[in-house]
Design a protein around this motif. Structure first.
Motif, PDB file in Angstrom:
ATOM      1  N   TYR A  31       0.922  -1.167  -0.180  1.00 43.06           N
ATOM      2  CA  TYR A  31       0.210   0.011   0.077  1.00 43.06           C
ATOM      3  C   TYR A  31       0.975   1.219   0.113  1.00 43.06           C
ATOM      4  CZ  TYR A  31      -4.084  -2.979   0.867  1.00 43.06           C
ATOM      5  OH  TYR A  31      -4.888  -3.786   0.527  1.00 43.06           O
ATOM      6  N   LEU A  32       0.595   2.202  -0.942  1.00 41.79           N
ATOM      7  CA  LEU A  32       1.433   3.186  -1.159  1.00 41.79           C
ATOM      8  C   LEU A  32       1.035   4.324   0.214  1.00 41.79           C
ATOM      9  CD1 LEU A  32       1.237   3.897  -4.806  1.00 41.79           C
ATOM     10  CD2 LEU A  32       2.988   2.574  -3.491  1.00 41.79           C
ATOM     11  N   GLU A  33       1.872   5.477   0.309  1.00 46.23           N
ATOM     12  CA  GLU A  33       1.451   6.218   1.349  1.00 46.23           C
ATOM     13  C   GLU A  33       0.126   6.921   1.518  1.00 46.23           C
ATOM     14  OE1 GLU A  33       4.539   9.386   1.495  1.00 46.23           O
ATOM     15  OE2 GLU A  33       5.949   7.849   1.888  1.00 46.23           O
ATOM     16  N   ASN A  34      -0.620   7.020  -0.002  1.00 45.85           N
ATOM     17  CA  ASN A  34      -1.943   7.557  -0.123  1.00 45.85           C
ATOM     18  C   ASN A  34      -2.918   6.358  -0.043  1.00 45.85           C
ATOM     19  OD1 ASN A  34      -1.459   6.030  -2.430  1.00 45.85           O
ATOM     20  ND2 ASN A  34      -1.653   7.916  -3.826  1.00 45.85           N
ATOM     21  N   GLY A  35      -2.776   5.176   0.476  1.00 44.74           N
ATOM     22  CA  GLY A  35      -3.569   4.110   0.536  1.00 44.74           C
ATOM     23  C   GLY A  35      -3.828   3.141  -0.562  1.00 44.74           C
ATOM     24  N   VAL A  36      -3.264   3.649  -1.742  1.00 43.79           N
ATOM     25  CA  VAL A  36      -3.568   2.818  -2.936  1.00 43.79           C
ATOM     26  C   VAL A  36      -2.742   1.314  -2.989  1.00 43.79           C
ATOM     27  CG1 VAL A  36      -3.196   2.964  -5.266  1.00 43.79           C
ATOM     28  CG2 VAL A  36      -3.859   4.960  -4.344  1.00 43.79           C
ATOM     29  N   ALA A  37      -3.690   0.279  -3.405  1.00 44.68           N
ATOM     30  CA  ALA A  37      -2.888  -0.763  -3.315  1.00 44.68           C
ATOM     31  C   ALA A  37      -2.372  -1.294  -4.504  1.00 44.68           C
ATOM     32  CB  ALA A  37      -4.083  -1.863  -2.926  1.00 44.68           C
ATOM     33  N   VAL A  38      -1.138  -1.850  -4.716  1.00 41.29           N
ATOM     34  CA  VAL A  38      -0.454  -2.416  -5.669  1.00 41.29           C
ATOM     35  C   VAL A  38      -0.041  -3.717  -5.618  1.00 41.29           C
ATOM     36  CG1 VAL A  38       1.674  -1.912  -7.058  1.00 41.29           C
ATOM     37  CG2 VAL A  38       0.587   0.119  -5.916  1.00 41.29           C
ATOM     38  N   THR A  39      -0.341  -4.601  -6.263  1.00 45.67           N
ATOM     39  CA  THR A  39      -0.377  -6.134  -6.028  1.00 45.67           C
ATOM     40  C   THR A  39       0.637  -6.468  -7.226  1.00 45.67           C
ATOM     41  OG1 THR A  39      -2.345  -6.439  -4.927  1.00 45.67           O
ATOM     42  CG2 THR A  39      -1.294  -8.428  -6.042  1.00 45.67           C
ATOM     43  N   THR A  40       1.601  -7.472  -6.954  1.00 45.59           N
ATOM     44  CA  THR A  40       2.490  -7.909  -8.043  1.00 45.59           C
ATOM     45  C   THR A  40       2.627  -9.400  -7.965  1.00 45.59           C
ATOM     46  OG1 THR A  40       4.377  -7.787  -6.600  1.00 45.59           O
ATOM     47  CG2 THR A  40       3.973  -5.761  -8.124  1.00 45.59           C
ATOM     48  N   PHE A  41       2.911 -10.121  -9.161  1.00 46.50           N
ATOM     49  CA  PHE A  41       3.211 -11.658  -8.908  1.00 46.50           C
ATOM     50  C   PHE A  41       3.536 -11.958 -10.442  1.00 46.50           C
ATOM     51  CE2 PHE A  41      -1.359 -10.982  -9.976  1.00 46.50           C
ATOM     52  CZ  PHE A  41      -1.728 -11.612 -11.136  1.00 46.50           C
ATOM     53  N   PRO A  42       4.390 -13.165 -10.430  1.00 47.72           N
ATOM     54  CA  PRO A  42       4.599 -13.488 -11.929  1.00 47.72           C
ATOM     55  C   PRO A  42       3.534 -14.394 -12.530  1.00 47.72           C
ATOM     56  CG  PRO A  42       5.541 -14.795 -10.162  1.00 47.72           C
ATOM     57  CD  PRO A  42       4.783 -13.905  -9.565  1.00 47.72           C
ATOM     58  N   LEU A  43       3.584 -14.351 -13.885  1.00 49.85           N
ATOM     59  CA  LEU A  43       2.428 -15.326 -14.643  1.00 49.85           C
ATOM     60  C   LEU A  43       3.197 -16.114 -15.577  1.00 49.85           C
ATOM     61  CD1 LEU A  43      -0.729 -15.650 -14.996  1.00 49.85           C
ATOM     62  CD2 LEU A  43      -0.438 -14.255 -16.783  1.00 49.85           C
ATOM     63  N   ALA A  44       3.154 -17.250 -15.742  1.00 52.13           N
ATOM     64  CA  ALA A  44       3.893 -18.015 -16.853  1.00 52.13           C
ATOM     65  C   ALA A  44       2.789 -18.478 -17.719  1.00 52.13           C
ATOM     66  CB  ALA A  44       4.413 -19.386 -15.961  1.00 52.13           C
ATOM     67  N   THR A  45       3.373 -18.278 -18.931  1.00 53.03           N
ATOM     68  CA  THR A  45       2.507 -18.722 -20.231  1.00 53.03           C
ATOM     69  C   THR A  45       3.694 -19.769 -20.964  1.00 53.03           C
ATOM     70  OG1 THR A  45       3.471 -16.783 -21.508  1.00 53.03           O
ATOM     71  CG2 THR A  45       1.242 -16.507 -20.454  1.00 53.03           C
ATOM     72  N   SER A  46       2.965 -20.610 -21.619  1.00 48.99           N
ATOM     73  CA  SER A  46       3.561 -21.803 -22.091  1.00 48.99           C
ATOM     74  C   SER A  46       3.252 -22.063 -23.688  1.00 48.99           C
ATOM     75  CB  SER A  46       3.599 -23.007 -21.421  1.00 48.99           C
ATOM     76  OG  SER A  46       4.218 -22.738 -19.983  1.00 48.99           O
ATOM     77  N   GLU A  47       4.001 -22.372 -24.426  1.00 51.79           N
ATOM     78  CA  GLU A  47       3.592 -23.054 -25.829  1.00 51.79           C
ATOM     79  C   GLU A  47       4.498 -24.217 -26.005  1.00 51.79           C
ATOM     80  OE1 GLU A  47       4.813 -20.143 -29.098  1.00 51.79           O
ATOM     81  OE2 GLU A  47       4.627 -18.417 -27.594  1.00 51.79           O
TER      82      GLU A  47
END
Length: 144
Positions: A21-37
């Protein structure tokens, strides 16, 4: 001249999302996503190529992902490609390419504890996702 910056991915979540959560209360979510061929080479052997994508979600979409997205789950993500840079603690210039998600659909079977409205989620606030480095200053130090 006009351009289009739109990405559509279907893949599996690489690890549980991390939410800040940033100082102004805004949420930021991160994660990796795998795509496969998968394809067959000239010898008939099956070859799978996996590409990893850094996903960034903001505001309500970030909070929903924090609660419902888990490692290994299939996920549909729509968004924009963003590249940003920052100086690490050693003074080295770092560069990262991310997918800033604007639409997310959780695929596969529902979890037992999922709420009825958690299967599909969309953020439609155009203009609310930071689009330049100055707006992303608060998260520039995050190494994801």
């Amino acid at each position: 001249m006009f351009g289009v910056n739109r990405v559509t991915l279907i893949g599996n979540v690489g690890k549980d999302p991390e939410t800040h959560y940033l100082e102004n209360g805004v949420a930021v979510t991160t994660f990796p996503l795998a795509t496969s061929e998968t394809h067959r080479n000239k010898n008939g052997e099956r070859i799978t190529i996996t590409e990893w994508h850094n996903i960034v979600l903001w505001k309500d979409l970030a909070e929903i992902a924090e609660k419902h997205v888990k490692k290994g789950k299939p996920l549909y993500i729509e968004g924009k490609i963003r590249t940003r840079s920052w100086d690490d603690k050693n003074g080295n210039r770092r560069l990262i390419t991310e997918i800033v998600g604007t639409n997310m659909i959780m695929l596969g079977p529902r979890d037992k504890d999922a709420t009825p409205n958690s299967q599909q989620t969309t953020e439609k606030d155009n203009g609310t996702v930071p689009t330049n480095i100055e707006d992303m200053e608060d998260i520039a130090h995050l190494p994801f």
